[in-house]
Design a protein around this motif. Structure first.
Motif, mmCIF file in Angstrom:
data_model
loop_
_atom_site.group_PDB
_atom_site.id
_atom_site.type_symbol
_atom_site.label_atom_id
_atom_site.label_comp_id
_atom_site.label_asym_id
_atom_site.label_seq_id
_atom_site.Cartn_x
_atom_site.Cartn_y
_atom_site.Cartn_z
ATOM 1 N N LYS A 1 -6.567 -48.438 -76.506
ATOM 2 C CA LYS A 1 -7.437 -47.994 -77.601
ATOM 3 C C LYS A 1 -8.537 -47.066 -77.089
ATOM 4 O O LYS A 1 -8.872 -46.065 -77.733
ATOM 5 N N TYR A 2 -9.097 -47.387 -75.927
ATOM 6 C CA TYR A 2 -10.118 -46.501 -75.344
ATOM 7 C C TYR A 2 -9.519 -45.126 -75.045
ATOM 8 O O TYR A 2 -10.155 -44.094 -75.290
ATOM 9 N N ALA A 3 -8.305 -45.107 -74.510
ATOM 10 C CA ALA A 3 -7.651 -43.831 -74.216
ATOM 11 C C ALA A 3 -7.433 -43.032 -75.498
ATOM 12 O O ALA A 3 -7.671 -41.813 -75.536
ATOM 13 N N ALA A 4 -6.996 -43.712 -76.573
ATOM 14 C CA ALA A 4 -6.792 -43.031 -77.855
ATOM 15 C C ALA A 4 -8.119 -42.527 -78.422
ATOM 16 O O ALA A 4 -8.186 -41.435 -79.001
ATOM 17 N N THR A 5 -9.176 -43.314 -78.247
ATOM 18 C CA THR A 5 -10.508 -42.926 -78.737
ATOM 19 C C THR A 5 -10.967 -41.644 -78.063
ATOM 20 O O THR A 5 -11.392 -40.689 -78.731
ATOM 21 N N LEU A 6 -10.876 -41.596 -76.746
ATOM 22 C CA LEU A 6 -11.327 -40.412 -76.017
ATOM 23 C C LEU A 6 -10.432 -39.211 -76.299
ATOM 24 O O LEU A 6 -10.919 -38.083 -76.424
ATOM 25 N N HIS B 1 -11.705 -48.978 -85.577
ATOM 26 C CA HIS B 1 -11.871 -50.388 -85.954
ATOM 27 C C HIS B 1 -10.548 -51.140 -86.021
ATOM 28 O O HIS B 1 -9.529 -50.604 -86.480
ATOM 29 N N TRP B 2 -10.605 -52.400 -85.597
ATOM 30 C CA TRP B 2 -9.550 -53.384 -85.802
ATOM 31 C C TRP B 2 -9.360 -53.554 -87.309
ATOM 32 O O TRP B 2 -10.338 -53.629 -88.057
ATOM 33 N N THR B 3 -8.130 -53.591 -87.771
ATOM 34 C CA THR B 3 -7.902 -53.624 -89.218
ATOM 35 C C THR B 3 -7.529 -54.982 -89.817
ATOM 36 O O THR B 3 -7.827 -55.216 -90.991
ATOM 37 N N ASP C 1 -14.780 -64.416 -90.307
ATOM 38 C CA ASP C 1 -16.236 -64.380 -90.116
ATOM 39 C C ASP C 1 -16.877 -63.076 -90.614
ATOM 40 O O ASP C 1 -18.077 -63.030 -90.834
ATOM 41 N N TYR C 2 -16.078 -62.011 -90.711
ATOM 42 C CA TYR C 2 -16.654 -60.673 -90.887
ATOM 43 C C TYR C 2 -16.817 -60.324 -92.365
ATOM 44 O O TYR C 2 -15.905 -60.564 -93.170
ATOM 45 N N PRO C 3 -17.939 -59.706 -92.733
ATOM 46 C CA PRO C 3 -18.155 -59.336 -94.138
ATOM 47 C C PRO C 3 -17.150 -58.311 -94.655
ATOM 48 O O PRO C 3 -16.791 -58.330 -95.820
ATOM 49 N N LEU C 4 -16.709 -57.389 -93.781
ATOM 50 C CA LEU C 4 -15.808 -56.311 -94.188
ATOM 51 C C LEU C 4 -14.609 -56.266 -93.249
ATOM 52 O O LEU C 4 -14.619 -56.896 -92.185
ATOM 53 N N THR C 5 -13.608 -55.488 -93.615
ATOM 54 C CA THR C 5 -12.505 -55.182 -92.706
ATOM 55 C C THR C 5 -12.706 -53.774 -92.158
ATOM 56 O O THR C 5 -13.488 -52.979 -92.695
ATOM 57 N N GLY C 6 -11.960 -53.460 -91.111
ATOM 58 C CA GLY C 6 -11.996 -52.098 -90.589
ATOM 59 C C GLY C 6 -11.587 -51.086 -91.647
ATOM 60 O O GLY C 6 -12.160 -50.005 -91.748
ATOM 61 N N ASP C 7 -10.595 -51.447 -92.457
ATOM 62 C CA ASP C 7 -10.165 -50.536 -93.528
ATOM 63 C C ASP C 7 -11.295 -50.294 -94.528
ATOM 64 O O ASP C 7 -11.479 -49.157 -95.003
ATOM 65 N N GLU D 1 -0.962 -50.181 -85.060
ATOM 66 C CA GLU D 1 -0.508 -51.469 -85.592
ATOM 67 C C GLU D 1 -1.675 -52.356 -86.012
ATOM 68 O O GLU D 1 -1.637 -52.982 -87.070
ATOM 69 N N THR D 2 -2.730 -52.415 -85.196
ATOM 70 C CA THR D 2 -3.846 -53.314 -85.504
ATOM 71 C C THR D 2 -5.205 -52.616 -85.512
ATOM 72 O O THR D 2 -6.229 -53.278 -85.601
ATOM 73 N N TYR D 3 -5.219 -51.302 -85.407
ATOM 74 C CA TYR D 3 -6.491 -50.592 -85.527
ATOM 75 C C TYR D 3 -6.254 -49.202 -86.095
ATOM 76 O O TYR D 3 -5.119 -48.715 -86.123
ATOM 77 N N ARG D 4 -7.325 -48.600 -86.549
ATOM 78 C CA ARG D 4 -7.256 -47.236 -87.059
ATOM 79 C C ARG D 4 -8.403 -46.411 -86.509
ATOM 80 O O ARG D 4 -9.425 -46.952 -86.072
ATOM 81 N N LEU D 5 -8.230 -45.124 -86.575
ATOM 82 C CA LEU D 5 -9.196 -44.190 -86.008
ATOM 83 C C LEU D 5 -9.329 -43.018 -86.976
ATOM 84 O O LEU D 5 -8.312 -42.500 -87.454
ATOM 85 N N ASP D 6 -10.557 -42.634 -87.297
ATOM 86 C CA ASP D 6 -10.791 -41.475 -88.160
ATOM 87 C C ASP D 6 -11.920 -40.632 -87.595
ATOM 88 O O ASP D 6 -12.969 -41.157 -87.193
ATOM 89 N N LEU D 7 -11.698 -39.319 -87.568
ATOM 90 C CA LEU D 7 -12.688 -38.368 -87.078
ATOM 91 C C LEU D 7 -13.191 -37.536 -88.254
ATOM 92 O O LEU D 7 -12.389 -36.930 -88.984
#
Length: 199
Positions: free
Chosen positions: A36-41, A150-152, A157-163, A188-194
Motif C-alpha cells: 500500500k505504501y508503494a502504491a501511495t507513493l 483508506h481501508w474500505t 469502532d469507526y464512525p465512518l468507512t473509507g468509502d 481489494e481492501t483499500y482505495r486511493l484517490d488523488l
C-alpha cells in the motif's frame, strides 16, 4: 456511516491501542502495508513537493519514505506513543517535523503543495470530516494535491468507512468547486484517490 459510533474517536482510544501493541496495525512488518505504501507513493505524479502535510503519521514508516519526495514535511498524529517512534525513525531527516496535532480541532495555518490523508478519515465523525475538508482545502495551495488512502471494509469502532471519506471528497470535486479528481484506484481492501485544487 456507523450509527453506533457517531463521534470522532478521541486521542485516548489511540493511546490505549499503542499501549497494548507498539505496532498495532503492522506498519513495520505487514506485506499489505508495504504494498500500500508503494502504491501511495507511485500515485503521486510529481517527483517533488516543496511543502507537504501528512495527517495520521503513526509510527512514521510512510513518513520516512514520503520525505524523499518533499522539501519540507509536517507529519502529525494524536498519539504520543506513536509519535515517539516516528520521531526516532525520522531523526536523521532534518526537513521532517513530527508534531502532535488533533485535526480538525488543531491545525496549522501553513499552506501546502501536498496533503496526505491516509488511514485517518474514518476516525472522524461526519461533522468533523466536513470541517476537516473545509480546513484542509483552505490550506492547499492552488495546484496543490490531496491524496486519500483508506481501508474500505467497515470497522465497528469507526464512525465512518473509507468509502464514506472518499465519496465525500469526490462529491465535492463533482460540484462546481475548486477541487478536481485526477485519479483513483480500487484495491481489494483499500482505495486511493488523488485530487487537485484548481489554480
Amino acid at each position: 456511516m456507523n450509527e453506533n459510533q457517531p463521534n470522532t474517536l478521541p486521542p485516548e482510544y489511540f493511546d490505549q491501542v499503542y499501549q497494548a501493541n507498539r505496532d498495532p496495525w503492522g506498519f513495520e512488518s505487514s506485506p499489505y502495508e508495504r504494498e500500500k505504501y508503494a502504491a501511495t507513493l507511485a500515485a503521486l505524479p510529481r517527483e517533488h513537493y516543496p511543502e507537504a502535510f501528512e495527517i495520521g503519521c503513526s509510527l512514521g514508516v510512510l513518513t520516512a519514505q514520503l520525505a524523499r519526495r518533499c522539501g519540507q514535511l509536517l507529519a502529525v498524529d494524536v498519539s504520543e506513543a506513536a509519535l515517539a517512534q516516528a520521531r526516532q525513525r525520522c531523526a536523521r531527516l532534518p526537513h521532517v517535523t513530527v508534531q502532535r496535532m488533533q485535526v480538525p480541532e488543531e491545525l496549522t495555518d501553513q499552506q501546502f503543495d501536498l496533503i496526505l490523508v491516509s488511514e485517518v478519515g474514518y476516525y472522524w465523525s461526519a461533522a468533523d470530516l466536513a470541517l476537516a475538508a473545509d480546513l484542509l482545502l483552505a490550506r492547499l495551495r492552488p495546484g496543490g494535491q490531496l491524496l486519500l488512502v483508506h481501508w474500505t471494509p467497515p470497522v465497528h469502532d469507526y464512525p465512518l468507512t473509507g468509502d464514506d471519506v472518499h465519496e465525500y471528497f469526490l462529491a465535492r470535486a463533482g460540484e462546481a468547486g475548486d477541487l478536481r479528481h485526477l485519479a483513483g484506484q480500487q484495491h481489494e481492501t483499500y482505495r486511493l484517490d488523488l485530487l487537485e485544487k484548481r489554480a
